[in-house]
Design an enzyme around this catalytic site. Sequence first.
Site, PDB file in Angstrom:
ATOM      1  N   CYS A   7      82.795  38.136  91.967  1.00  0.00           N
ATOM      2  CA  CYS A   7      83.818  37.350  90.970  1.00  0.00           C
ATOM      3  C   CYS A   7      82.874  36.863  89.890  1.00  0.00           C
ATOM      4  O   CYS A   7      81.518  37.111  89.816  1.00  0.00           O
ATOM      5  CB  CYS A   7      84.356  36.321  91.665  1.00  0.00           C
ATOM      6  SG  CYS A   7      83.295  34.841  92.319  1.00  0.00           S
ATOM      7  N   GLY A   8      83.546  36.352  89.054  1.00  0.00           N
ATOM      8  CA  GLY A   8      82.692  35.770  87.600  1.00  0.00           C
ATOM      9  C   GLY A   8      81.614  34.829  87.947  1.00  0.00           C
ATOM     10  O   GLY A   8      80.450  35.165  87.502  1.00  0.00           O
TER      11      GLY A   8
END
Length: 89
Positions: A7-8
């Site tokens: 994820c980011g």
Amino acid sequence: MEILTVCGMGFGTSLMLKMTVDDILAEEGVKAEVSALDAGSAKGRSADLIMASADLDSALESVDVPKIYIHNLTDTDEIKEKLLQYLNK
């Protein structure tokens, strides 16, 4: 087999996806090392598979690892279907 869930930031979404992937692998009797990472860290790692939210496709396009993009991270059926499709090919 090594799977990266990405994820980011490397916290919430990747950990949630990791737990789902771990459960699916356990149900199917597949042994794999699953690690949750942020997109930047994933670029420097080798793995057999990356699983990430569909919105990260441009951030991960330069990574030369097979990728599965998930559109709804709370949809266990989508995650299972795509993961099993990859594992069975």
